[in-house]
Design a protein around this motif. Structure first.
Motif, short mmCIF file in Angstrom:
data_model
loop_
_atom_site.label_atom_id
_atom_site.label_comp_id
_atom_site.label_asym_id
_atom_site.label_seq_id
_atom_site.Cartn_x
_atom_site.Cartn_y
_atom_site.Cartn_z
N LYS A 29 0.84 -1.21 0.00
CA LYS A 29 0.00 0.00 0.00
C LYS A 29 0.87 1.25 0.00
O LYS A 29 1.92 1.28 0.66
CB LYS A 29 -0.89 0.01 1.24
N ASP A 30 0.42 2.24 -0.73
CA ASP A 30 1.10 3.53 -0.76
C ASP A 30 0.42 4.43 0.26
O ASP A 30 -0.73 4.84 0.07
CB ASP A 30 0.97 4.12 -2.18
N ILE A 31 1.12 4.72 1.38
CA ILE A 31 0.49 5.55 2.42
C ILE A 31 1.03 6.98 2.38
O ILE A 31 0.85 7.75 3.31
CB ILE A 31 0.65 4.92 3.83
N GLY A 32 1.72 7.33 1.29
CA GLY A 32 2.28 8.67 1.16
C GLY A 32 1.21 9.68 0.80
O GLY A 32 0.15 9.33 0.26
N LYS A 33 1.51 10.98 1.10
CA LYS A 33 0.59 12.07 0.75
C LYS A 33 0.59 12.24 -0.78
O LYS A 33 -0.44 12.22 -1.42
CB LYS A 33 1.10 13.34 1.44
N THR A 34 1.79 12.38 -1.33
CA THR A 34 1.94 12.43 -2.79
C THR A 34 1.98 10.99 -3.28
O THR A 34 2.76 10.19 -2.78
CB THR A 34 3.28 13.11 -3.14
N LYS A 35 1.11 10.67 -4.23
CA LYS A 35 1.03 9.27 -4.69
C LYS A 35 2.22 8.92 -5.59
O LYS A 35 2.73 9.75 -6.34
CB LYS A 35 -0.28 9.02 -5.43
N ALA A 36 2.65 7.66 -5.49
CA ALA A 36 3.85 7.23 -6.22
C ALA A 36 3.50 6.50 -7.51
O ALA A 36 2.47 5.83 -7.59
CB ALA A 36 4.66 6.29 -5.34
N HIS A 37 4.40 6.63 -8.50
CA HIS A 37 4.36 5.76 -9.66
C HIS A 37 5.21 4.53 -9.36
O HIS A 37 6.18 4.61 -8.60
CB HIS A 37 4.96 6.45 -10.88
N ALA A 38 4.87 3.41 -9.96
CA ALA A 38 5.73 2.22 -9.89
C ALA A 38 5.52 1.42 -11.17
O ALA A 38 4.45 1.48 -11.79
CB ALA A 38 5.37 1.39 -8.66
N LEU A 39 6.57 0.72 -11.56
CA LEU A 39 6.59 0.03 -12.86
C LEU A 39 6.38 -1.47 -12.67
O LEU A 39 7.17 -2.12 -11.95
CB LEU A 39 7.97 0.29 -13.50
N LEU A 40 5.35 -2.00 -13.31
CA LEU A 40 5.11 -3.45 -13.23
C LEU A 40 6.19 -4.17 -14.04
O LEU A 40 6.32 -3.92 -15.23
CB LEU A 40 3.71 -3.78 -13.79
N VAL A 41 6.98 -5.01 -13.37
CA VAL A 41 8.07 -5.68 -14.08
C VAL A 41 7.85 -7.19 -14.20
O VAL A 41 8.53 -7.86 -14.97
CB VAL A 41 9.45 -5.40 -13.42
N ARG A 42 6.93 -7.72 -13.42
CA ARG A 42 6.61 -9.16 -13.54
C ARG A 42 5.22 -9.43 -12.95
O ARG A 42 4.85 -8.81 -11.95
CB ARG A 42 7.65 -10.00 -12.80
N GLY A 43 4.50 -10.36 -13.58
CA GLY A 43 3.21 -10.80 -13.03
C GLY A 43 2.09 -9.83 -13.35
O GLY A 43 2.13 -9.10 -14.34
N LYS A 44 1.10 -9.81 -12.44
CA LYS A 44 -0.12 -9.01 -12.64
C LYS A 44 -0.29 -8.05 -11.48
O LYS A 44 0.05 -8.39 -10.35
CB LYS A 44 -1.31 -9.97 -12.58
N ASP A 45 -0.87 -6.90 -11.77
CA ASP A 45 -1.20 -5.98 -10.67
C ASP A 45 -2.72 -6.01 -10.48
O ASP A 45 -3.46 -5.37 -11.22
CB ASP A 45 -0.70 -4.56 -10.99
N ASN A 46 -3.15 -6.77 -9.46
CA ASN A 46 -4.59 -6.84 -9.18
C ASN A 46 -5.02 -5.81 -8.16
O ASN A 46 -6.16 -5.79 -7.73
CB ASN A 46 -4.95 -8.24 -8.65
N TYR A 47 -4.09 -4.96 -7.72
CA TYR A 47 -4.39 -4.02 -6.63
C TYR A 47 -4.49 -2.57 -7.10
O TYR A 47 -5.23 -1.78 -6.53
CB TYR A 47 -3.31 -4.13 -5.55
N ASN A 48 -3.68 -2.21 -8.08
CA ASN A 48 -3.64 -0.83 -8.58
C ASN A 48 -3.45 0.20 -7.47
O ASN A 48 -4.13 1.22 -7.42
CB ASN A 48 -4.92 -0.51 -9.39
N ASN A 49 -2.55 -0.10 -6.54
CA ASN A 49 -2.27 0.83 -5.44
C ASN A 49 -1.34 1.96 -5.85
O ASN A 49 -1.15 2.90 -5.10
CB ASN A 49 -1.62 0.06 -4.27
#
Ligand SMILES: O=C(O)CCC(=O)C(=O)O
Length: 279
Positions: free
Chosen positions: A217-237
């Motif tokens: 989970k991203d609990i930061g005030k400013t939301k972060a980008h992150a790069l999917l490098v393997r598998g699936k992202d079922n959360y979209n956090n």
């Protein structure tokens, strides 16, 4: 089913907070990646520095290849699972015969990520042994919570603000993680680690890649980008980060800079947040 690590290696990582060394790159790969760094330095007329040495996978093909490297991801998958985001990546370069150092610290102090399971894969592009100022770690220290850090800027510190643990770290049980070029170590986000002088006549170059499971989970005030490098992202956090397609275009440099600014802002907000909570 393990992808590349033995059961005992995985257990070592979880018990001690690190694992080293792991063979990942061929001679050809090492040579190609180093030549590409050198070509960039030749073209720019100076050693690579910020902002280019941070989040380099948004600028350089060699770095994009590394963050997606199957041998690196297989080991990372064995410790954090199959659905993996790259949260950040940094080149750590110590000039020959230099006092470059990194204070004792825990990586995730200001990352605003929960739970704190992020793993750093530190890939040696040159020899990184004791003489070259390899990383040292305190085994088991990842079982601490995040502790208070402070800033102590020093031009020789590879971390610009000089962030480090505010406590006096007991280094009696510190161990080194020496690496040959092409090997990597893994360390846990809460592990106490540091590194000191490069006594060699050659540069020490490592590429540290921060990986997190997509469930983080991203609990930061400013939301972060992150790069999917393997598998699936079922959360979209996280805000989805675009993979590098065409390096060195003005648009790409602009995208890189916007991601860097966002990362810096989060680190600064994280520092204020952790200060307020630990005071
Ligand atoms: O490269 C070094 O010596 C330190 C690297 C580090 O602190 C990290 O990868 O978290």
């Amino acid at each position: 089913m393990e992808k590349s690590l033995e059961y005992d290696q995985i257990r070592h990582y979880h018990d001690k907070g690190f694992l080293s060394p792991i063979n990942v790159l061929t001679r050809d790969e090492i040579q190609t990646f180093n030549s590409e760094i050198e070509a960039f330095e030749k073209a720019s007329g100076q050693p690579i520095d910020f902002p280019y040495k941070s989040r380099c996978h948004q600028i350089f093909s060699w770095a994009d290849t590394l963050v997606h490297h199957p041998k690196i991801l297989d080991a990372v998958e064995d410790v954090i699972g199959p659905d993996i985001l790259c949260y950040h990546a940094t080149l750590w370069i110590k000039p020959p015969q230099s006092n470059s150092f990194v204070r004792w610290h825990q990586d995730g102090t200001y990352f605003s990520l929960e739970p704190a399971v992020h793993v750093t894969a530190w890939v040696a592009l040159t020899i990184a042994d004791d003489d070259a100022g390899c990383m040292q770690v305190i085994p088991g220290s990842h079982k601490n919570e995040f502790l208070e850090h402070n800033d102590d800027s020093n031009p020789d510190n590879l971390i610009p603000r000089g962030q480090g643990l505010a406590i006096n770290v007991n280094t009696e049980h510190a161990v080194s993680m020496p690496l040959e070029a092409g090997q990597m170590s893994l360390h846990h986000t809460k592990l106490f680690h540091a590194s000191f002088n490069n006594k060699r006549d050659t540069r020490r170059i490592g590429f540290g890649i921060s990986y997190i499971p997509t469930s983080t989970k991203d609990i930061g005030k400013t939301k972060a980008h992150a790069l999917l490098v393997r598998g699936k992202d079922n959360y979209n956090n996280f805000l989805p980060e675009k993979r590098l397609i065409e390096p060195h275009t003005p648009e790409q440099y602009e995208y890189h800079l916007s991601l860097m600014k966002q990362f810096r802002k989060r680190q600064d907000e994280g520092a204020l947040f952790s200060k307020a909570h630990l005071d």
